[in-house]
Design a protein around this motif. Structure first.
Motif, PDB file in Angstrom:
ATOM      1  N   LEU A 100     -30.941  41.141  -3.465  1.00 43.65           N
ATOM      2  CA  LEU A 100     -31.409  42.399  -3.259  1.00 43.65           C
ATOM      3  C   LEU A 100     -31.714  42.578  -1.854  1.00 43.65           C
ATOM      4  O   LEU A 100     -32.220  43.723  -1.402  1.00 43.65           O
ATOM      5  N   GLY A 101     -31.288  41.841  -1.056  1.00 39.56           N
ATOM      6  CA  GLY A 101     -31.593  41.921   0.416  1.00 39.56           C
ATOM      7  C   GLY A 101     -33.218  41.861   0.737  1.00 39.56           C
ATOM      8  O   GLY A 101     -33.559  42.596   1.824  1.00 39.56           O
ATOM      9  N   LEU A 102     -34.016  41.278   0.183  1.00 39.84           N
ATOM     10  CA  LEU A 102     -35.382  40.970   0.175  1.00 39.84           C
ATOM     11  C   LEU A 102     -35.555  39.542   0.631  1.00 39.84           C
ATOM     12  O   LEU A 102     -34.653  38.573   0.665  1.00 39.84           O
ATOM     13  N   ARG A 103     -36.737  39.381   1.151  1.00 44.17           N
ATOM     14  CA  ARG A 103     -37.211  37.810   1.799  1.00 44.17           C
ATOM     15  C   ARG A 103     -37.714  37.206   0.451  1.00 44.17           C
ATOM     16  O   ARG A 103     -38.130  37.992  -0.795  1.00 44.17           O
ATOM     17  N   LYS A 104     -37.461  36.029   0.233  1.00 48.88           N
ATOM     18  CA  LYS A 104     -37.830  35.147  -1.031  1.00 48.88           C
ATOM     19  C   LYS A 104     -39.159  35.385  -1.268  1.00 48.88           C
ATOM     20  O   LYS A 104     -39.643  35.528  -2.402  1.00 48.88           O
ATOM     21  N   ASP A 105     -40.069  35.412  -0.288  1.00 43.14           N
ATOM     22  CA  ASP A 105     -41.592  35.449  -0.309  1.00 43.14           C
ATOM     23  C   ASP A 105     -41.847  36.835  -0.948  1.00 43.14           C
ATOM     24  O   ASP A 105     -42.887  36.818  -1.899  1.00 43.14           O
ATOM     25  N   ARG A 106     -41.266  37.761  -0.869  1.00 43.07           N
ATOM     26  CA  ARG A 106     -41.491  39.246  -1.255  1.00 43.07           C
ATOM     27  C   ARG A 106     -41.284  39.317  -2.875  1.00 43.07           C
ATOM     28  O   ARG A 106     -42.114  39.644  -3.800  1.00 43.07           O
ATOM     29  N   VAL A 107     -40.110  38.580  -3.325  1.00 42.33           N
ATOM     30  CA  VAL A 107     -39.873  38.494  -4.596  1.00 42.33           C
ATOM     31  C   VAL A 107     -40.832  37.541  -5.587  1.00 42.33           C
ATOM     32  O   VAL A 107     -41.304  37.758  -6.550  1.00 42.33           O
ATOM     33  N   GLN A 108     -41.478  36.529  -4.684  1.00 39.03           N
ATOM     34  CA  GLN A 108     -42.273  35.594  -5.498  1.00 39.03           C
ATOM     35  C   GLN A 108     -43.502  36.371  -5.555  1.00 39.03           C
ATOM     36  O   GLN A 108     -44.413  36.285  -6.316  1.00 39.03           O
ATOM     37  N   LEU A 109     -43.909  37.069  -4.471  1.00 37.55           N
ATOM     38  CA  LEU A 109     -45.270  38.058  -4.660  1.00 37.55           C
ATOM     39  C   LEU A 109     -45.454  39.022  -5.800  1.00 37.55           C
ATOM     40  O   LEU A 109     -46.243  38.898  -6.524  1.00 37.55           O
ATOM     41  N   TYR A 110     -43.899  39.598  -5.926  1.00 34.15           N
ATOM     42  CA  TYR A 110     -44.059  40.553  -7.194  1.00 34.15           C
ATOM     43  C   TYR A 110     -44.192  39.699  -8.565  1.00 34.15           C
ATOM     44  O   TYR A 110     -44.876  39.948  -9.451  1.00 34.15           O
ATOM     45  N   LEU A 111     -43.723  38.415  -8.671  1.00 31.15           N
ATOM     46  CA  LEU A 111     -43.767  37.732  -9.679  1.00 31.15           C
ATOM     47  C   LEU A 111     -44.996  37.030  -9.840  1.00 31.15           C
ATOM     48  O   LEU A 111     -45.562  36.819 -11.110  1.00 31.15           O
ATOM     49  N   TYR A 112     -45.857  36.506  -9.052  1.00 35.08           N
ATOM     50  CA  TYR A 112     -46.847  35.506  -9.199  1.00 35.08           C
ATOM     51  C   TYR A 112     -48.214  36.214  -8.785  1.00 35.08           C
ATOM     52  O   TYR A 112     -49.202  35.903  -9.374  1.00 35.08           O
ATOM     53  N   ALA A 113     -48.047  37.333  -7.586  1.00 37.66           N
ATOM     54  CA  ALA A 113     -49.248  37.931  -7.541  1.00 37.66           C
ATOM     55  C   ALA A 113     -49.400  39.416  -7.969  1.00 37.66           C
ATOM     56  O   ALA A 113     -50.417  40.085  -8.010  1.00 37.66           O
ATOM     57  N   GLY A 114     -48.277  39.582  -8.792  1.00 42.75           N
ATOM     58  CA  GLY A 114     -48.615  40.960  -9.421  1.00 42.75           C
ATOM     59  C   GLY A 114     -47.381  42.064  -8.821  1.00 42.75           C
ATOM     60  O   GLY A 114     -47.380  42.031  -7.687  1.00 42.75           O
ATOM     61  N   ILE A 115     -46.943  42.738  -9.633  1.00 43.34           N
ATOM     62  CA  ILE A 115     -46.070  43.706  -9.004  1.00 43.34           C
ATOM     63  C   ILE A 115     -47.093  44.867  -8.692  1.00 43.34           C
ATOM     64  O   ILE A 115     -48.296  45.258  -9.137  1.00 43.34           O
ATOM     65  N   PRO A 116     -46.381  45.838  -7.608  1.00 42.25           N
ATOM     66  CA  PRO A 116     -47.482  46.956  -7.084  1.00 42.25           C
ATOM     67  C   PRO A 116     -47.693  47.626  -8.587  1.00 42.25           C
ATOM     68  O   PRO A 116     -46.770  48.203  -9.521  1.00 42.25           O
ATOM     69  N   ARG A 117     -48.953  48.402  -8.492  1.00 44.14           N
ATOM     70  CA  ARG A 117     -49.336  49.407  -9.462  1.00 44.14           C
ATOM     71  C   ARG A 117     -48.306  50.622  -9.750  1.00 44.14           C
ATOM     72  O   ARG A 117     -48.245  51.050 -10.808  1.00 44.14           O
ATOM     73  N   THR A 118     -47.645  50.804  -8.729  1.00 45.15           N
ATOM     74  CA  THR A 118     -46.883  51.985  -8.818  1.00 45.15           C
ATOM     75  C   THR A 118     -45.549  51.943  -9.687  1.00 45.15           C
ATOM     76  O   THR A 118     -45.204  52.696 -10.392  1.00 45.15           O
ATOM     77  N   ALA A 119     -45.066  50.472 -10.165  1.00 49.53           N
ATOM     78  CA  ALA A 119     -44.334  50.323 -11.065  1.00 49.53           C
ATOM     79  C   ALA A 119     -44.774  50.693 -12.243  1.00 49.53           C
ATOM     80  O   ALA A 119     -44.092  51.087 -13.117  1.00 49.53           O
TER      81      ALA A 119
END
Length: 77
Positions: free
Chosen positions: A32-51
């Motif tokens: 996806l061209g993202l940093r690993k920590d960004r993906v982990q943030l979505y998975l474990y801290a929660g996805i943005p409410r906008t989704a």
């Protein structure tokens, strides 16, 4: 379903999709061209409410998410 419940549902489904793809967050991030920590943030801290809000809009309009996001020409669910 509340926004919070939908957000949690999307997060759980993302985790399931990654497990089913037999890959890990590093590979997903690279694809996806993202940093690993960004993906982990979505998975474990929660996805943005906008989704979750986008999911509500899609459901309210009665169209497919693929169509609304430009991934398909099929509008119906």
């Amino acid at each position: 379903m509340t926004i919070e419940e939908r957000t949690e549902l999307i997060r759980r489904r993302m985790i399931t999709a990654i497990k089913l793809s037999k890959t890990d967050t590093s590979e997903i991030a690279w694809k996806l061209g993202l940093r690993k920590d960004r993906v982990q943030l979505y998975l474990y801290a929660g996805i943005p409410r906008t989704a979750a809000l986008l999911a509500e809009i899609i459901q309210g309009l009665g169209v497919s998410s693929s169509w609304l996001l430009g991934l398909s020409d099929r509008r119906e669910l």
